[in-house]
Design an enzyme around this catalytic site. Structure first.
Site, PDB file in Angstrom:
ATOM      1  N   LYS A 179       0.883  -1.171   0.000  1.00 14.87           N
ATOM      2  CA  LYS A 179       0.000   0.000   0.000  1.00 14.87           C
ATOM      3  C   LYS A 179       0.916   1.215   0.000  1.00 14.87           C
ATOM      4  O   LYS A 179       1.486   1.583   1.019  1.00 14.87           O
ATOM      5  CB  LYS A 179      -0.865  -0.017   1.269  1.00 14.87           C
ATOM      6  CG  LYS A 179      -2.222   0.641   1.151  1.00 14.87           C
ATOM      7  CD  LYS A 179      -2.218   2.132   0.903  1.00 14.87           C
ATOM      8  CE  LYS A 179      -1.958   3.004   2.101  1.00 14.87           C
ATOM      9  NZ  LYS A 179      -1.743   4.413   1.721  1.00 14.87           N
ATOM     10  N   GLU A 235       3.092   7.779  15.061  1.00 14.04           N
ATOM     11  CA  GLU A 235       1.670   7.724  15.435  1.00 14.04           C
ATOM     12  C   GLU A 235       0.987   6.556  14.715  1.00 14.04           C
ATOM     13  O   GLU A 235       0.297   5.742  15.346  1.00 14.04           O
ATOM     14  CB  GLU A 235       0.956   9.039  15.056  1.00 14.04           C
ATOM     15  CG  GLU A 235       1.444  10.273  15.798  1.00 14.04           C
ATOM     16  CD  GLU A 235       2.806  10.787  15.299  1.00 14.04           C
ATOM     17  OE1 GLU A 235       3.186  10.517  14.147  1.00 14.04           O
ATOM     18  OE2 GLU A 235       3.501  11.462  16.098  1.00 14.04           O
ATOM     19  N   GLU A 254       9.643   1.141  10.755  1.00 15.26           N
ATOM     20  CA  GLU A 254      10.720   2.104  10.470  1.00 15.26           C
ATOM     21  C   GLU A 254      10.071   3.488  10.476  1.00 15.26           C
ATOM     22  O   GLU A 254       9.348   3.844   9.543  1.00 15.26           O
ATOM     23  CB  GLU A 254      11.385   1.768   9.146  1.00 15.26           C
ATOM     24  CG  GLU A 254      12.023   0.381   9.206  1.00 15.26           C
ATOM     25  CD  GLU A 254      12.838   0.025   7.977  1.00 15.26           C
ATOM     26  OE1 GLU A 254      13.845   0.694   7.716  1.00 15.26           O
ATOM     27  OE2 GLU A 254      12.451  -0.921   7.282  1.00 15.26           O
ATOM     28  N   CYS A 288      13.723  10.996   6.876  1.00 12.32           N
ATOM     29  CA  CYS A 288      13.587  10.558   8.264  1.00 12.32           C
ATOM     30  C   CYS A 288      14.883  10.654   9.068  1.00 12.32           C
ATOM     31  O   CYS A 288      14.875  11.025  10.231  1.00 12.32           O
ATOM     32  CB  CYS A 288      13.069   9.130   8.304  1.00 12.32           C
ATOM     33  SG  CYS A 288      14.051   7.993   7.298  1.00 12.32           S
ATOM     34  N   GLU A 388       9.685  15.932  15.396  1.00 13.14           N
ATOM     35  CA  GLU A 388      10.057  15.820  13.978  1.00 13.14           C
ATOM     36  C   GLU A 388       9.189  16.781  13.168  1.00 13.14           C
ATOM     37  O   GLU A 388       7.957  16.676  13.185  1.00 13.14           O
ATOM     38  CB  GLU A 388       9.820  14.389  13.497  1.00 13.14           C
ATOM     39  CG  GLU A 388      10.245  14.189  12.056  1.00 13.14           C
ATOM     40  CD  GLU A 388       9.921  12.795  11.535  1.00 13.14           C
ATOM     41  OE1 GLU A 388       8.817  12.288  11.806  1.00 13.14           O
ATOM     42  OE2 GLU A 388      10.781  12.214  10.852  1.00 13.14           O
TER      43      GLU A 388
END
Ligand code: NAD
Length: 486
Positions: A179, A235, A254, A288, A388
Site C-alpha cells: 500500500k 503515530e 521504520e 527521516c 520531527e
C-alpha cells in the site's frame, strides 16, 4: 502518456484492476498544486483480493519454491529494467514528490537496482540448511519464506522505498502486498509494469492504492498476512503494531527521527556547513534520518551560524523538473501547513530565528507548496528541538563539553540516526558509540552504504531496518529438524 488515461489502475494478481467501489484518488503535483493524475482508491475489499492473490501465488510454489538461482535471475532482470527506465521513474517521483529530478535520477532509482541485485546475490549465497550440533541428535535448521508479506510506505522516497523495501522479501521467496502513500503512488504503479516485464509470476507483487485509514488499516489487520513492514510516522506505527499484535504477526516499524549532528571545534567549519545544509535541504528536509538538531561547539558557533545562514539563503528553490533546482516544494499543502505550524509554535515557545524561513512564492509556479529553509535556536525543550518537523528546518544547540553534547543528543525520544564531526578519530568513535540510534555517522550524514543494517530504537522504530543481510533473514522463517540418534 503514462499519466494520460482517466485513471491508473491497481495491480492485483497480475491484472490491472479498478477498486471494487470504483472510487479514485487525485494525485497532485506539489510544484504546481494541480492534479496530474488519478489512481484507483482501494479499500478493505481490494485488500482482501490482493491478499488472496498473493496467497494463491505463494501456495502455487511458482515463486516460493522456484530454484533460488532462477528467482535471483528474475530479480536481476527487474533491476536491469529499473536501470532502463531510470529517467521515467525519476521524473515520476519528481512530479509526485516535488523533489529535484536529478536527486531521484542520481540516488533514489540507482539505489533500487543496486539493492535488488544485492539481495538477489545474497539469496543465492545464503545457506538455507545449516547443521546444528546437539549431542545424541541429528539436527539441522532450515529457512523458508513466510508467505504473504505486507508493506505500507510513506510518500518521501516512493520508488526507493518500494524497490529496496520489498527486495529482501522477494529474494527470500515471499509474495507481497503493497500500500503506497496516497500522495505519491505513481512510480510504485510504474514499478509493477517492470515486475510484469521481468517475468515475475502473477500475484507475487500486488499493489493496492488508497487511503491509510481504509486500505492501510485493512492491510495491517488482515489475518492472511504473515509479516508486516511499515515505514511512516510513529503515530501510525503504533496503530500498525497494535493491529499486528492482535494477529501475532511479526512487524518491522521504520519510523520518524530527530537526528542530531555534533560538530567539534577541530573540524573544518565550511565542510560541516556544507554537509549539514545539504542534509536539511535534501528532499526539502523530508528525510527521516536527516540532521535537524545541529549541536555546535561554542568556539565555532558564530562562524558556523554565519556560513550556514549564507548557504541556506543561496539554495535555489524551484520546480523539481527544472535541472537547476536544488530544493523543491514540500509534498503537499498539508505538509506545508505542518512545517509552518511548527515554525509558529517554536517562536511562541521562545525559539529565536537565525534565518526566518517560511512560505515562498516561486515565480511561474505560484500554486506550489514551497517554503524556504529556517534556522532556529533556543532551549533544547522547545517544540522545534524535540519533535520531527519533516521540512527544511534546523535547530542550533551550542555545547562546551563532549559530555554535554552527548546529553543534548540523547535527550530525544527518537533513535534513528545521528552524526559526529571531528578530526579526532578516537573521539569520533567514542561519541558516535554514545549516541543512541540505529546509525551514527562520522563526518557525514545520510550516507548509507548497501549491506549495512540500521536498527532504529525508541520512537524511531523496532524490528530492524537498513539493508544488511539481516533484512533477508527477516523474511525467512527459521525451523529446526530434529532426529534422536537411538
Ligand atoms: P504516515 O504515518 O502518515 O503514513 C505512512 C503510510 O501509512 C501511508 O501509506 C498512509 O496511507 C498509511 N496510513 C496512514 N494511516 C494509517 C492507518 N490508520 N493504518 C494503516 N496505514 C495508515 O507517514 P507519512 O506522513 O506518509 O511519512 C512521514 C513519516 O515517515 C515521518 O515520520 C518519517 O520520518 C517517516 N519515515 C521513516 C522512514 C524510516 O526508514 N525510518 C523512512 C521514510 C519516512
Amino acid at each position: 502518456m503514462y499519466l494520460a488515461p482517466d485513471h491508473i489502475k491497481m495491480f492485483v494478481g497480475g491484472e490491472w484492476t479498478d477498486a471494487d467501489s470504483g472510487a479514485t484518488l487525485d494525485v497532485i503535483d506539489p510544484g504546481e498544486g494541480k492534479r496530474i493524475a488519478r489512481v484507483s482508491s482501494g479499500d478493505a475489499s481490494d485488500i482482501g483480493r490482493a491478499v488472496d492473490a498473493a496467497q494463491d501465488a505463494f501456495r502455487s510454489g511458482l515463486w516460493s519454491k522456484m530454484d533460488v538461482k532462477s528467482r535471483a535471475a528474475a530479480i536481476r532482470r527487474l533491476a536491469d529494467l529499473v536501470d532502463d527506465h531510470r529517467t521515467i521513474l525519476a521524473q515520476l517521483d519528481s512530479l509526485d514528490v516535488g523533489k529535484p529530478v536529478w536527486q531521484a535520477y542520481d540516488a533514489d532509482v540507482p539505489n533500487v537496482s543496486r539493492t535488488l541485485r544485492y539481495y538477489a546475490d545474497l539469496s543465492v549465497q545464503t545457506q538455507s540448511r545449516v547443521p546444528i550440533t546437539a549431542s545424541g541428535y541429528d539436527v539441522h535448521s532450515f529457512r523458508e519464506p513466510y508467505g504473504v508479506c505486507a508493506f505500507i510506505f510513506p510518500w518521501n522516497y516512493p520508488v526507493e522505498l518500494i524497490g529496496t523495501g520489498i527486495a529482501p522479501a522477494l529474494a527470500a521467496g515471499n509474495t507481497v502486498v503493497v500500500k503506497p502513500a496516497e500522495d505519491t503512488p505513481l512510480s510504485s504503479l510504474y514499478f509493477c509494469k517492470l515486475v510484469q516485464k521481468a517475468g515475475i509470476p502473477d500475484g507475487v507483487v500486488n499493489i493496492v492504492t488508497g487511503l491509510g485509514h481504509t486500505a492501510g488499516a485493512a492491510l495491517s489487520k488482515h489475518p492472511g498476512i504473515k509479516r508486516m513492514s511499515f515505514t511512516g510516522s510513529p503515530e501510525v506505527g503504533k496503530l500498525i503494531g497494535e493491529a499486528c499484535g492482535r494477529n501475532l504477526v511479526p512487524v518491522k516499524l521504520e519510523l520518524g527521527g530527530k537526528g542530531a549532528a555534533v560538530v567539534f571545534d577541530d573540524f573544518d567549519v565550511g565542510s560541516a556547513v556544507k554537509g549539514l545544509t545539504d542534509a536539511v535541504t535534501a528532499n526539502s528536509g523530508q528525510l527521516c534520518c536527516t540532521a535537524t538538531r545541529w549541536v555546535i561547539h561554542e568556539k565555532i558557533l558564530d562562524q558556523f551560524v554565519k556560513q550556514a545562514v549564507e548557504t541556506l539563503q543561496s539554495i535555489k528553490i524551484g520546480y523539481g523538473l527544472e535541472p537547476s533546482t536544488q530544493m523543491g516544494p514540500l509534498v503537499s499543502e498539508k505538509q506545508r501547513q505542518r512545517v509552518l505550524g511548527y515554525l509558529k509554535r517554536g517562536e511562541e515557545e521562545g525559539a529565536r530565528k537565525l534565518l526566518a524561513g517560511g512560505p515562498l512564492r516561486v515565480p511561474g509556479h505560484e500554486g506550489g507548496f514551497y517554503v524556504s529553509p529556517a534556522l532556529l535556536t533556543g532551549s533544547p525543550e522547545n517544540v522545534c528541538a524535540r519533535e520531527e518537523i519533516f521540512g527544511p528546518v534546523a535547530y542550533v544547540l551550542p555545547f562546551s563539553s563532549e559530555q554535554e553534547a552527548i546529553e543534548l543528543v540523547n535527550m530525544s525520544n527518537y533513535g534513528l540516526a545521528n552524526s559526529v564531526w571531528t578530526n579526532d578519530l578516537e573521539r569520533a568513535n567514542r561519541v558516535a558509540e554514545s549516541l543512541t540510534a540505529g546509525t551514527s555517522w562520522i563526518n557525514a550524514h545520510n550516507d548509507s552504504p548497501l549491506g549495512v543494517p540500521s536498527a532504529a530504537c525508541n520512537l524511531s522504530g523496532m524490528g530492524g531496518g537498513g539493508s544488511g543481510p539481516e533484512a533477508l533473514t527477516d523474511y525467512l522463517r527459521p525451523q529446526s529438524i530434529v532426529r534422536p540418534l537411538r
